[in-house]
Design a protein around this motif. Structure first.
Motif, short mmCIF file in Angstrom:
data_model
loop_
_atom_site.label_atom_id
_atom_site.label_comp_id
_atom_site.label_asym_id
_atom_site.label_seq_id
_atom_site.Cartn_x
_atom_site.Cartn_y
_atom_site.Cartn_z
N MET A 190 0.83 -1.20 0.00
CA MET A 190 0.00 0.00 0.00
C MET A 190 0.87 1.26 0.00
O MET A 190 1.90 1.30 0.64
CB MET A 190 -0.91 0.00 1.24
N LYS A 191 0.41 2.25 -0.74
CA LYS A 191 1.17 3.50 -0.84
C LYS A 191 1.06 4.32 0.43
O LYS A 191 0.02 4.32 1.10
CB LYS A 191 0.60 4.34 -1.98
N ASP A 192 2.09 5.07 0.74
CA ASP A 192 2.00 6.05 1.82
C ASP A 192 1.01 7.13 1.38
O ASP A 192 0.99 7.51 0.22
CB ASP A 192 3.37 6.66 2.09
N THR A 193 0.23 7.60 2.33
CA THR A 193 -0.87 8.49 1.95
C THR A 193 -1.01 9.68 2.89
O THR A 193 -0.88 9.55 4.10
CB THR A 193 -2.21 7.71 1.98
N LEU A 194 -1.27 10.83 2.29
CA LEU A 194 -1.65 12.01 3.06
C LEU A 194 -3.01 12.47 2.56
O LEU A 194 -3.21 12.65 1.37
CB LEU A 194 -0.61 13.13 2.91
N GLN A 195 -3.94 12.60 3.49
CA GLN A 195 -5.32 12.94 3.14
C GLN A 195 -5.70 14.28 3.76
O GLN A 195 -5.74 14.42 4.98
CB GLN A 195 -6.25 11.84 3.67
N LYS A 196 -5.98 15.25 2.90
CA LYS A 196 -6.43 16.56 3.39
C LYS A 196 -7.95 16.61 3.43
O LYS A 196 -8.60 15.99 2.58
CB LYS A 196 -6.00 17.66 2.42
N PHE A 197 -8.49 17.37 4.34
CA PHE A 197 -9.94 17.54 4.37
C PHE A 197 -10.33 18.88 4.98
O PHE A 197 -9.52 19.55 5.62
CB PHE A 197 -10.60 16.40 5.17
N MET A 198 -11.58 19.27 4.71
CA MET A 198 -12.16 20.47 5.32
C MET A 198 -13.41 20.05 6.07
O MET A 198 -14.15 19.19 5.60
CB MET A 198 -12.62 21.47 4.25
N VAL A 199 -13.66 20.68 7.20
CA VAL A 199 -14.92 20.48 7.89
C VAL A 199 -15.90 21.50 7.31
O VAL A 199 -15.62 22.70 7.32
CB VAL A 199 -14.76 20.67 9.42
N GLU A 200 -17.01 21.02 6.78
CA GLU A 200 -17.92 21.92 6.05
C GLU A 200 -18.64 22.92 6.95
O GLU A 200 -18.90 24.04 6.57
CB GLU A 200 -18.98 21.10 5.30
N ASN A 201 -18.96 22.51 8.16
CA ASN A 201 -19.77 23.38 9.02
C ASN A 201 -18.95 24.16 10.04
O ASN A 201 -19.49 24.69 11.01
CB ASN A 201 -20.85 22.55 9.72
N ALA A 202 -17.65 24.23 9.83
CA ALA A 202 -16.81 25.01 10.74
C ALA A 202 -15.50 25.35 10.03
O ALA A 202 -15.07 24.61 9.15
CB ALA A 202 -16.52 24.21 12.00
N PRO A 203 -14.88 26.48 10.41
CA PRO A 203 -13.62 26.85 9.75
C PRO A 203 -12.46 26.02 10.30
O PRO A 203 -11.57 26.53 10.96
CB PRO A 203 -13.46 28.33 10.09
N VAL A 204 -12.53 24.74 10.02
CA VAL A 204 -11.50 23.82 10.50
C VAL A 204 -11.04 22.99 9.32
O VAL A 204 -11.85 22.49 8.55
CB VAL A 204 -12.06 22.88 11.59
N ARG A 205 -9.71 22.90 9.17
CA ARG A 205 -9.21 22.00 8.15
C ARG A 205 -8.25 21.02 8.81
O ARG A 205 -7.79 21.24 9.92
CB ARG A 205 -8.51 22.76 7.02
N GLY A 206 -7.96 19.95 8.09
CA GLY A 206 -7.09 18.96 8.71
C GLY A 206 -6.46 18.05 7.68
O GLY A 206 -6.70 18.13 6.47
N GLU A 207 -5.58 17.18 8.20
CA GLU A 207 -4.89 16.19 7.37
C GLU A 207 -4.61 14.96 8.21
O GLU A 207 -4.39 15.07 9.41
CB GLU A 207 -3.52 16.71 6.93
N LEU A 208 -4.63 13.84 7.55
CA LEU A 208 -4.14 12.61 8.16
C LEU A 208 -3.02 12.09 7.28
O LEU A 208 -3.08 12.22 6.05
CB LEU A 208 -5.23 11.54 8.25
N VAL A 209 -2.01 11.50 7.90
CA VAL A 209 -0.92 10.95 7.10
C VAL A 209 -0.50 9.60 7.65
O VAL A 209 -0.58 9.34 8.85
CB VAL A 209 0.29 11.92 7.04
N GLU A 210 -0.08 8.75 6.72
CA GLU A 210 0.31 7.38 7.05
C GLU A 210 1.55 7.07 6.23
O GLU A 210 1.51 7.08 5.00
CB GLU A 210 -0.85 6.49 6.63
N ILE A 211 2.67 6.88 6.90
CA ILE A 211 3.94 6.70 6.18
C ILE A 211 4.58 5.39 6.61
O ILE A 211 4.98 5.23 7.76
CB ILE A 211 4.90 7.88 6.49
N SER A 212 4.67 4.47 5.67
CA SER A 212 5.24 3.18 6.01
C SER A 212 6.43 2.82 5.11
O SER A 212 7.55 2.67 5.59
CB SER A 212 4.15 2.11 5.91
N ALA A 213 6.20 2.75 3.79
CA ALA A 213 7.28 2.38 2.86
C ALA A 213 8.44 3.39 2.96
O ALA A 213 9.61 3.01 3.01
CB ALA A 213 6.73 2.32 1.45
N THR A 214 8.09 4.68 2.99
CA THR A 214 9.11 5.73 3.09
C THR A 214 9.90 5.58 4.39
O THR A 214 11.12 5.71 4.41
CB THR A 214 8.42 7.11 3.07
#
Ligand code: ZN
Length: 310
Positions: free
Chosen positions: A1-25
């Motif tokens: 599985m590829k290493d992944t970084l996932q960005k997101f926005m919370v629609e009902n609040a001025p909050v943004r975020g990211e999750l990241v998972e780094i294994s092969a690297t």
């Protein structure tokens, strides 16, 4: 599985975020080193942090995250470019022994002289343009706290980070409270409500234990943390290992040492062997190679932007 970084926005609040998972690297970083367990944990957490910050700051260039330690660990370096290409390395004191559960303070801030630095090195530097560097004391018990404090000071943004790493995977979550558009006509969400969402999400994040972060993939984490919110996710990005070392850069390093020093070193050996700390690549410079480095050094350096000397 590829290493992944996932960005997101919370629609009902001025909050943004990211999750990241780094294994092969992470495996490639660890492949050539045998760091103590606690150093792996710290370097691994910095790896996720660097990817999260790089994606968050959208800076076109290389982000260099460093800890200068005053304890058993002398230096930790993680670099991440805007394509999320990462490399990392750690330097221990000679003969240092480190307990498996050593804290950040025990590793790098024994005398309260440890420092945390972030350097933003632009990709296409204008002539005379320099990298920006911010250095702060290690004011926190974890690297996540140190970075949270750094972000509040340098970006004036409330940022929360949760990081965990073992010898298999490094995972991290970043949440950021965006400045609200105060007084904007037609704003649908009351400020108290926005603050409440931020507080609720931060508290949810605070319930994350290292074991849970280490054992849960980011899709599941996303669901567990944000099932109550309306979330907009962006296309995932894929961190990977990349070392930017080159023969030319090693040559430049030798030039900086100076001719006398290099000739001294050559007096006792036929050629100089240099291994890249990040990827282990081996470079050799014999007497002729070294002589060439210093011949190229002309006093015309005062005008380095002309083509005439090539
Ligand atoms: Zn390298």
């Amino acid at each position: 599985m590829k290493d992944t970084l996932q960005k997101f926005m919370v629609e009902n609040a001025p909050v943004r975020g990211e999750l990241v998972e780094i294994s092969a690297t992470w495996q490639q970083v660890l492949a050539r080193h045998n760091y103590p367990v606690a150093v792996k944990t710290l370097l691994g957490e910095m790896l996720s942090a660097a990817a999260l910050l790089s994606a968050n700051l959208k800076f076109n260039g290389v982000i260099v995250m460093q800890i200068y330690g005053d304890g058993p660990v002398k230096l930790l370096v993680v670099e991440c470019d805007s394509d999320l290409r990462l490399r990392a390395t750690a330097k221990m004191s000679e003969g240092a022994e480190v307990a498996d559960d050593a804290t950040l303070t025990e590793l790098v801030n024994v005398n309260d002289e440890g420092r945390f630095a972030i350097t933003l090195d632009p990709k296409d530097k204008m002539p005379g343009q320099q990298a920006y560097q911010g250095i702060v004391p290690l004011d926190g018990d974890t690297v996540a706290t140190v970075i949270e404090n750094y972000m509040l000071r340098s970006e004036q943004l409330d940022t929360k980070l949760w990081l965990a790493a073992d010898d298999k995977v490094s995972r991290g979550v970043l949440l950021q409270k965006l400045p609200t558009e105060g007084g904007k006509e037609g704003g649908k969400i009351a400020p108290e409500e926005e603050l409440e969402t931020w507080n609720r999400l931060s508290m949810l994040g605070n319930t994350l234990r290292s074991e849970e972060l280490l054992s849960t993939d980011i899709d599941t984490l996303m669901h567990r943390l944000f099932w109550e919110e309306t979330i907009r996710v962006f296309d995932p990005q894929h961190p990977e290992f990349y070392c930017s070392c080159s023969r030319e850069k090693v040559g430049n390093m030798l030039k900086m040492l100076g001719q006398a020093e290099v000739e001294d070193a050559l007096a006792s050996q036929e050629k100089l062997g240099i291994n890249c700390d990040f990827c282990g690549q081996h470079y050799e410079f014999d007497a002729v190679d070294c002589a060439q480095l210093f011949i190229a050094e002309t006093p015309a350096d005062a005008a380095p932007h002309t083509d005439t000397r090539h």
